[in-house]
Design a protein around this motif. Structure first.
Motif, PDB file in Angstrom:
ATOM      1  N   PRO A 243       0.817  -1.210   0.000  1.00 56.43           N
ATOM      2  CA  PRO A 243       0.000   0.000   0.000  1.00 56.43           C
ATOM      3  C   PRO A 243       0.861   1.275   0.000  1.00 56.43           C
ATOM      4  O   PRO A 243       1.836   1.362   0.740  1.00 56.43           O
ATOM      5  CB  PRO A 243      -0.806  -0.098   1.294  1.00 56.43           C
ATOM      6  N   ILE A 244       0.461   2.212  -0.881  1.00 54.48           N
ATOM      7  CA  ILE A 244       1.128   3.521  -0.940  1.00 54.48           C
ATOM      8  C   ILE A 244       0.048   4.582  -0.774  1.00 54.48           C
ATOM      9  O   ILE A 244      -0.999   4.533  -1.428  1.00 54.48           O
ATOM     10  CB  ILE A 244       1.821   3.757  -2.320  1.00 54.48           C
ATOM     11  N   LEU A 245       0.317   5.552   0.092  1.00 49.68           N
ATOM     12  CA  LEU A 245      -0.649   6.646   0.290  1.00 49.68           C
ATOM     13  C   LEU A 245       0.111   7.965   0.178  1.00 49.68           C
ATOM     14  O   LEU A 245       1.266   8.046   0.618  1.00 49.68           O
ATOM     15  CB  LEU A 245      -1.281   6.573   1.679  1.00 49.68           C
ATOM     16  N   ILE A 246      -0.584   8.946  -0.436  1.00 45.32           N
ATOM     17  CA  ILE A 246       0.071  10.252  -0.535  1.00 45.32           C
ATOM     18  C   ILE A 246      -0.789  11.280   0.206  1.00 45.32           C
ATOM     19  O   ILE A 246      -2.002  11.378  -0.028  1.00 45.32           O
ATOM     20  CB  ILE A 246       0.258  10.664  -2.008  1.00 45.32           C
ATOM     21  N   PHE A 247      -0.153  11.926   1.155  1.00 49.98           N
ATOM     22  CA  PHE A 247      -0.838  12.966   1.922  1.00 49.98           C
ATOM     23  C   PHE A 247      -0.327  14.324   1.475  1.00 49.98           C
ATOM     24  O   PHE A 247       0.881  14.517   1.319  1.00 49.98           O
ATOM     25  CB  PHE A 247      -0.565  12.785   3.424  1.00 49.98           C
ATOM     26  N   GLU A 248      -1.273  15.262   1.248  1.00 50.36           N
ATOM     27  CA  GLU A 248      -0.892  16.644   0.911  1.00 50.36           C
ATOM     28  C   GLU A 248      -1.538  17.553   1.929  1.00 50.36           C
ATOM     29  O   GLU A 248      -2.754  17.473   2.148  1.00 50.36           O
ATOM     30  CB  GLU A 248      -1.366  16.988  -0.517  1.00 50.36           C
ATOM     31  N   ARG A 249      -0.712  18.354   2.556  1.00 47.88           N
ATOM     32  CA  ARG A 249      -1.175  19.274   3.620  1.00 47.88           C
ATOM     33  C   ARG A 249      -2.092  18.553   4.628  1.00 47.88           C
ATOM     34  O   ARG A 249      -3.211  18.939   4.928  1.00 47.88           O
ATOM     35  CB  ARG A 249      -1.877  20.479   3.021  1.00 47.88           C
ATOM     36  N   GLY A 250      -1.628  17.374   5.035  1.00 46.59           N
ATOM     37  CA  GLY A 250      -2.322  16.656   6.121  1.00 46.59           C
ATOM     38  C   GLY A 250      -3.532  15.855   5.689  1.00 46.59           C
ATOM     39  O   GLY A 250      -4.139  15.158   6.497  1.00 46.59           O
TER      40      GLY A 250
ATOM     41  N   HIS B  20       6.909   3.429   6.230  1.00 46.15           N
ATOM     42  CA  HIS B  20       8.029   4.339   5.870  1.00 46.15           C
ATOM     43  C   HIS B  20       7.432   5.639   5.350  1.00 46.15           C
ATOM     44  O   HIS B  20       6.542   5.601   4.504  1.00 46.15           O
ATOM     45  CB  HIS B  20       8.886   3.730   4.762  1.00 46.15           C
ATOM     46  N   LEU B  21       7.953   6.789   5.825  1.00 52.29           N
ATOM     47  CA  LEU B  21       7.481   8.098   5.337  1.00 52.29           C
ATOM     48  C   LEU B  21       8.515   8.677   4.369  1.00 52.29           C
ATOM     49  O   LEU B  21       9.713   8.647   4.670  1.00 52.29           O
ATOM     50  CB  LEU B  21       7.335   9.073   6.509  1.00 52.29           C
ATOM     51  N   HIS B  22       8.044   9.149   3.219  1.00 52.46           N
ATOM     52  CA  HIS B  22       8.960   9.813   2.265  1.00 52.46           C
ATOM     53  C   HIS B  22       8.471  11.252   2.084  1.00 52.46           C
ATOM     54  O   HIS B  22       7.515  11.491   1.338  1.00 52.46           O
ATOM     55  CB  HIS B  22       8.933   9.093   0.902  1.00 52.46           C
ATOM     56  N   PRO B  23       9.038  12.221   2.793  1.00 52.09           N
ATOM     57  CA  PRO B  23       8.550  13.612   2.687  1.00 52.09           C
ATOM     58  C   PRO B  23       8.831  14.216   1.302  1.00 52.09           C
ATOM     59  O   PRO B  23       9.823  13.860   0.666  1.00 52.09           O
ATOM     60  CB  PRO B  23       9.344  14.348   3.775  1.00 52.09           C
TER      61      PRO B  23
ATOM     62  N   ASN C 113       8.421  20.115  -0.699  1.00 48.46           N
ATOM     63  CA  ASN C 113       7.692  21.306  -0.226  1.00 48.46           C
ATOM     64  C   ASN C 113       7.432  21.261   1.281  1.00 48.46           C
ATOM     65  O   ASN C 113       6.934  22.206   1.862  1.00 48.46           O
ATOM     66  CB  ASN C 113       6.370  21.478  -0.999  1.00 48.46           C
ATOM     67  N   GLY C 114       7.717  20.107   1.903  1.00 49.80           N
ATOM     68  CA  GLY C 114       7.567  20.026   3.356  1.00 49.80           C
ATOM     69  C   GLY C 114       6.143  19.853   3.815  1.00 49.80           C
ATOM     70  O   GLY C 114       5.896  19.589   4.978  1.00 49.80           O
ATOM     71  N   GLU C 115       5.174  19.918   2.934  1.00 46.33           N
ATOM     72  CA  GLU C 115       3.781  19.790   3.362  1.00 46.33           C
ATOM     73  C   GLU C 115       3.151  18.484   2.883  1.00 46.33           C
ATOM     74  O   GLU C 115       2.046  18.149   3.276  1.00 46.33           O
ATOM     75  CB  GLU C 115       2.962  20.963   2.811  1.00 46.33           C
ATOM     76  N   SER C 116       3.841  17.797   1.974  1.00 51.14           N
ATOM     77  CA  SER C 116       3.278  16.539   1.440  1.00 51.14           C
ATOM     78  C   SER C 116       4.269  15.391   1.702  1.00 51.14           C
ATOM     79  O   SER C 116       5.487  15.634   1.821  1.00 51.14           O
ATOM     80  CB  SER C 116       3.049  16.646  -0.066  1.00 51.14           C
ATOM     81  N   PHE C 117       3.739  14.213   1.781  1.00 47.52           N
ATOM     82  CA  PHE C 117       4.644  13.044   1.915  1.00 47.52           C
ATOM     83  C   PHE C 117       3.951  11.777   1.437  1.00 47.52           C
ATOM     84  O   PHE C 117       2.723  11.718   1.334  1.00 47.52           O
ATOM     85  CB  PHE C 117       5.171  12.883   3.338  1.00 47.52           C
ATOM     86  N   LEU C 118       4.803  10.819   1.137  1.00 52.90           N
ATOM     87  CA  LEU C 118       4.323   9.522   0.641  1.00 52.90           C
ATOM     88  C   LEU C 118       4.513   8.498   1.769  1.00 52.90           C
ATOM     89  O   LEU C 118       5.543   8.503   2.434  1.00 52.90           O
ATOM     90  CB  LEU C 118       5.147   9.134  -0.578  1.00 52.90           C
ATOM     91  N   VAL C 119       3.464   7.671   1.928  1.00 59.00           N
ATOM     92  CA  VAL C 119       3.538   6.653   2.990  1.00 59.00           C
ATOM     93  C   VAL C 119       3.592   5.278   2.336  1.00 59.00           C
ATOM     94  O   VAL C 119       2.738   4.949   1.517  1.00 59.00           O
ATOM     95  CB  VAL C 119       2.303   6.728   3.911  1.00 59.00           C
TER      96      VAL C 119
END
Ligand SMILES: Nc1ncnc2c1ncn2[C@@H]1O[C@H](COP(=O)(O)OP(=O)(O)OP(=O)(O)O)[C@@H](O)[C@H]1O
Length: 533
Positions: free
Chosen positions: A13-20, A56-59, A62-68
């Motif tokens: 599973p891969i998830l992408i979070f942008e600004r939380g 694993h977190l991959h920021p 831009n510092g506000e988004s990351f891939l999980v």
């Protein structure tokens, strides 16, 4: 426009979070958490993820988004499985080591791999002294014989044998070879049980059930394996149903009193009293009042109220006249009167008392000979002997000895605390060879003494060291009817006669021309006691 199609190629599973907030996810994430479609904040995700996943977190820059990136945590189920296996193994170990029966395992060459604690107990060797050793060597050294595993290896099949250990314990042992895919013996597993632990189904029953099953065929505390004793019980059982007078014959200690009581217990008079009089225990003057009682003022020292005798007390039940041969001639007439008419008058009285009692008499003397010698009234003898039952001496029913010993052992163990649990078979063999002048009573005293004096859990041959029984030479022992046994019987008769006539061991010593200590030793040896003190 960013291309996210690569995400679908990944099976984790891969998830992408942008600004939380959750912005994208792949199919694998959807499969794992279908509810993602409803939107998900990073904080929710973080608080809900479980230890089943490694994250694993991959920021993003831009510092506000990351891939999980989520990987299933495979170490946890493996650890859990390992724990389960460890527990199952420990349980198996415990079952193996604590099984009461012996378990002995070797490889295909007969080299010991594992043994349990029962093996330590049976062979008297520690596990580490057995492991690594060949069963063939152990057999040669006599640790056990034969080796059931050795036989299974030679015959390449399951084998059951009677195995004997170095201390003579007999084991019922079975060995089972286990073959590998190429037909070679990989292991041999043997199990063994001590024969003395194998109980007959009836012995395992609770006591009341056993009695019921026995159907009163024999007294519960008497052993009767031998044909002689079985015949005794067979006759006694028939006699019990009737009111016929009965004379029990047999040497001292063969079980006459015990049999008399049993006859009473299974007779129609069982709810009445069983009154026993030892006719040898009292001087003549007292025996009369003991038997027939007295009226008030019959003699000096008599109770004011008078006293019923034992014969009267047996009304409705059974009167057991033990040592009947010792009743003096002048009392035999009075006894005959009672036996014939079932009436008596107390000493000093005139009133006639009717007594309804069944009479059983017993003696270890040759009563017929006493009649011929004029020492016992013939008419009384014939009145008493409606049926004569002769109980054979112990030396003529040796097959009863092992079980009597076991029974006595159980009895003694239940009476006081002792470590003793068994008797070595070699001891039993020695007991079977002895001539037992004092019969079962003598055997009873010996077992009690041995249990009290023994230090271990098993009575060994060496424990007999201080017993006279150990002095019996094998030649005498092997033929109880040989000249030495006859000599012993003659000697016994001599001492029995002296003990019945004389009052002290000093008088006997003088009469027989031996020392007083010899008299004490011989009386003990033959189970005799001085009757008239
Ligand atoms: N067949 C038997 N099996 C087990 N125990 C027995 C057997 N026969 C006798 N006994 C035991 O032996 C002991 C002696 O028995 P008992 O007193 O009945 O003998 P006895 O012949 O009456 O002796 P005595 O002639 O000295 O009066 C008792 O403790 C009795 O329980």
């Amino acid at each position: 426009m960013q291309d996210w199609s690569w995400m679908e190629h990944l099976t984790v599973p891969i998830l992408i979070f942008e600004r939380g907030q959750l912005a994208r996810w792949n199919q694998a994430a959807h499969d794992a958490w279908p509810f993602l479609e409803q939107g998900f904040a990073w904080d929710d995700f973080r608080s809900s993820w479980t230890g089943d996943w490694i994250v694993h977190l991959h920021p993003w820059s831009n510092g506000e988004s990351f891939l999980v990136e989520c990987h299933p945590d495979l170490t946890r189920p493996v650890a859990e499985r390992l724990q389960e296996m460890r527990e199952a193994y420990e349980e198996l170990e415990l079952i193996f080591s604590e099984a009461f029966d012996e378990v002995f395992v070797t490889d295909g060459k007969g080299i010991t791999i594992r043994v349990n604690r029962a093996a330590e107990r049976l062979y008297g060797l520690r596990q580490e002294d057995l492991i690594g050793r060949s069963v063939f060597d152990l057999e040669r050294q006599g640790v056990f014989y034969p080796s059931v595993i050795g036989l299974a290896l030679k015959l390449r099949r399951q084998v059951t044998v009677l195995q004997t250990t170095s201390d003579g314990t007999q084991l019922w042992a079975t060995a089972n070879p286990v073959f590998d895919s190429s037909g070679e013996i990989r292991l041999v597993i043997s199990t063994a049980k001590e024969i003395s632990d194998i109980v007959r189904p009836d012995a395992a029953m609770p006591e009341p059930m056993r009695r019921e099953a026995d159907g009163d065929d024999q007294p519960p505390n008497m052993v009767a394996h031998s044909p002689g004793m079985r015949r005794v019980f067979h006759i006694a059982k028939r006699v019990a149903r009737t009111d016929i007078s009965c004379l029990l014959l047999g040497e001292t200690g063969v079980g006459k009193s015990t049999l008399a009581e049993w006859i009473h217990r299974i007779s129609p008079r069982q709810h009445g009293p069983f009154v026993q009089v030892n006719c040898a225990a009292l001087p003549d003057s007292l025996l009369e009042s003991e038997l027939f009682g007295y009226e008030s003022g019959a003699f000096t020292g008599a109770l004011k109220s008078g006293k019923p005798g034992k014969v009267e007390l047996a009304n409705g039940g059974t009167l057991f006249l033990d040592e009947i041969a010792e009743v003096p001639l002048h009392l035999q007439g009075k006894l005959l009167d009672f036996v014939e008419r079932r009436v008596l008058t107390r000493i000093g009285g005139t009133r006639v008392h009717k007594v309804d009692a069944r009479i059983i008499a017993a003696t270890n003397r040759d009563l017929k000979q006493m009649v011929r010698d004029g020492r016992f009234r013939a008419d009384l003898y014939y009145r008493l002997t409606g049926v004569e039952i002769e109980i054979p001496p112990l030396r003529k029913r040796k097959e009863d000895i092992p079980e009597i010993v076991q029974q006595l052992l159980r009895q003694v163990i239940s009476e006081f605390e002792t470590k003793v649990r068994r008797v070595h078979p070699a001891v039993i063999r020695r007991l079977e060879q002895y001539s037992w002048p004092g019969n079962v009573r003598e055997l009873e005293h010996l077992i009690r003494r041995l249990v009290i004096l023994s230090d271990g859990d098993c009575i060994l041959l060496s424990d007999l060291r201080d017993e006279w029984i150990d002095e019996v030479p094998p030649s005498e022992a092997s033929s109880s009817e040989g000249p030495l046994a006859q000599l012993a019987q003659l000697e016994r008769a001599l001492y029995a006669d002296a003990a019945s006539r004389l009052r002290t061991t000093y008088e006997i010593a003088e009469a027989l021309g031996v020392s007083q200590s010899t008299v004490v030793r011989k009386l003990k040896k033959y189970g005799l006691s001085i009757k008239r003190m």
